[in-house]
Design an enzyme around this catalytic site. Structure first.
Site, PDB file in Angstrom:
ATOM      1  N   LYS A   1      10.214  36.717  24.069  1.00 33.49           N
ATOM      2  CA  LYS A   1      11.662  36.489  24.004  1.00 33.49           C
ATOM      3  C   LYS A   1      12.277  37.473  22.988  1.00 33.49           C
ATOM      4  O   LYS A   1      11.858  38.634  22.958  1.00 33.49           O
ATOM      5  CB  LYS A   1      11.951  35.028  23.667  1.00 33.49           C
TER       6      LYS A   1
ATOM      7  N   ASN B   1       5.507  35.591  26.551  1.00 32.25           N
ATOM      8  CA  ASN B   1       6.913  36.006  26.614  1.00 32.25           C
ATOM      9  C   ASN B   1       7.449  35.913  25.186  1.00 32.25           C
ATOM     10  O   ASN B   1       7.714  34.825  24.694  1.00 32.25           O
ATOM     11  CB  ASN B   1       7.677  35.064  27.555  1.00 32.25           C
TER      12      ASN B   1
ATOM     13  N   SER C   1       6.621  24.789  26.538  1.00 30.39           N
ATOM     14  CA  SER C   1       6.010  24.091  25.396  1.00 30.39           C
ATOM     15  C   SER C   1       4.487  24.105  25.424  1.00 30.39           C
ATOM     16  O   SER C   1       3.838  23.139  25.039  1.00 30.39           O
ATOM     17  CB  SER C   1       6.516  22.641  25.317  1.00 30.39           C
TER      18      SER C   1
ATOM     19  N   GLY D   1      11.234  25.539  25.267  1.00 29.06           N
ATOM     20  CA  GLY D   1      11.934  25.878  24.021  1.00 29.06           C
ATOM     21  C   GLY D   1      12.033  24.730  23.033  1.00 29.06           C
ATOM     22  O   GLY D   1      11.470  23.649  23.227  1.00 29.06           O
TER      23      GLY D   1
ATOM     24  N   GLU E   1      16.329  31.366  30.859  1.00 29.07           N
ATOM     25  CA  GLU E   1      17.301  31.798  29.856  1.00 29.07           C
ATOM     26  C   GLU E   1      18.192  32.915  30.402  1.00 29.07           C
ATOM     27  O   GLU E   1      19.326  33.089  29.963  1.00 29.07           O
ATOM     28  CB  GLU E   1      16.562  32.222  28.568  1.00 29.07           C
TER      29      GLU E   1
ATOM     30  N   HIS F   1      13.835  34.337  34.542  1.00 28.10           N
ATOM     31  CA  HIS F   1      13.585  33.356  33.482  1.00 28.10           C
ATOM     32  C   HIS F   1      14.817  32.455  33.330  1.00 28.10           C
ATOM     33  O   HIS F   1      15.954  32.923  33.473  1.00 28.10           O
ATOM     34  CB  HIS F   1      13.277  34.065  32.160  1.00 28.10           C
TER      35      HIS F   1
HETATM   36  P1  PGA Z   1       8.156  27.881  25.224  1.00 27.83           P
HETATM   37  O1  PGA Z   1       8.823  28.894  26.238  1.00 27.83           O
HETATM   38  O2  PGA Z   1       6.651  28.053  25.366  1.00 27.83           O
HETATM   39  O3  PGA Z   1       8.660  28.296  23.877  1.00 27.83           O
HETATM   40  O4  PGA Z   1       8.601  26.498  25.616  1.00 27.83           O
HETATM   41  C1  PGA Z   1       8.286  29.128  27.510  1.00 27.83           C
HETATM   42  C2  PGA Z   1       9.107  30.175  28.233  1.00 27.83           C
HETATM   43  O5  PGA Z   1      10.347  30.111  28.171  1.00 27.83           O
HETATM   44  O6  PGA Z   1       8.552  31.101  28.849  1.00 27.83           O
END
Ligand code: PGA
Length: 250
Positions: free
Chosen positions: A9, A7, A210, A168, A94, A92
């Protein structure tokens, strides 16, 4: 089958950087034996993939729940499918934080599968309290986000368990493989309750939050996840490649 999904983002900043990631992902997918590689870039970069991505799955990070209309800034599953996309991330955290509800997500998912897209549905608790209420929270979220999802389209569903506290830059900590394993079981049980054993056992359940090149294998080996949804590390080609190659060998 194992799923390694990136992803991106809202990264990277330029088309030139995106092109490097595209080439790398296409190569990883070509060499993968036991896993399926999927990347979900931001909308402006989707055009970099059309028609030449081989075995690589390409997805959007969101979609709307109507075919077309006066919806500034949105895109519909019909449009994404017509570009040749294979997947779409829905729910998601977010996006949920921007006000998206389980009802919206359920409508989006039902329409996306109608257009042949595979839905990567994200669920996960906000915090981890001592009283284990988070199991109930995830079960509720999953059930409500799948209202109206046709049982016959079970092959077009992937669930990603993403505990919000582990996602994140501000993550409290990554989830442990044990946290993951418990939740994979809960999600699996819920899917069986909703869709029956045949479909429920076939839906891949991934872990996300993460994930990096050091901890990735543990979620699959000890956490029994069917794959990974990777944020930050997916826009670092060296890290993403290590994660994908390691997962392919497990
Ligand atoms: P991250 O994000 O690996 O940066 O923690 C995971 C996600 O939101 O899909």
């Amino acid at each position: 089958m194992r799923y390694i999904i990136g992803n991106w983002k809202m990264f990277p900043k330029t088309k030139e950087e995106a092109k490097v990631l595209v080439r790398g992902a296409v190569k990883l997918a070509r060499n993968a034996r036991r896993s399926r590689i999927v990347v979900c870039p931001p909308m402006p970069f989707l055009g970099l993939f059309t028609g030449k991505h081989g075995k690589l799955g390409v997805g959007a990070q969101n979609a709307w729940f109507e075919d077309e209309g006066a919806r500034t800034g949105e895109s519909s599953p019909a449009m994404l499918a017509s570009l040749g996309l294979t997947h779409v991330i829905l729910g998601h955290s977010e996006r949920r934080a921007m006000g998206e509800t389980n009802q919206d997500i359920a409508k989006k998912a039902a329409l996306a599968v109608k257009y042949g897209l595979t839905v990567i549905l994200c669920v996960g608790e906000k915090t981890r309290e001592e009283d284990a209420g988070y199991f109930y929270e995830v079960e509720q979220e999953l059930t409500a986000s799948l209202v109206g999802f046709p049982k016959a389209k079970g092959k077009q569903l992937i669930v990603a368990y993403e505990p919000i506290w582990a996602i994140g830059k501000n993550a409290v900590r990554p989830a442990t493989p044990k946290d993951t394993e418990e939740m994979v079981i809960l999600i699996r049980k819920t899917l069986v309750k909703l869709f029956g054993r045949t479909v429920g056992f076939r839906v891949p359940v991934l872990y996300g939050g993460s994930v990096d090149e050091k901890n990735s294998g543990t979620y699959i080996r000890e956490g029994h996840a069917d794959g990974l949804l990777i944020g930050r590390a997916s826009v670092d080609l060296a890290k993403f490649s290590t994660i994908a190659r390691d997962a392919d060998r497990i």
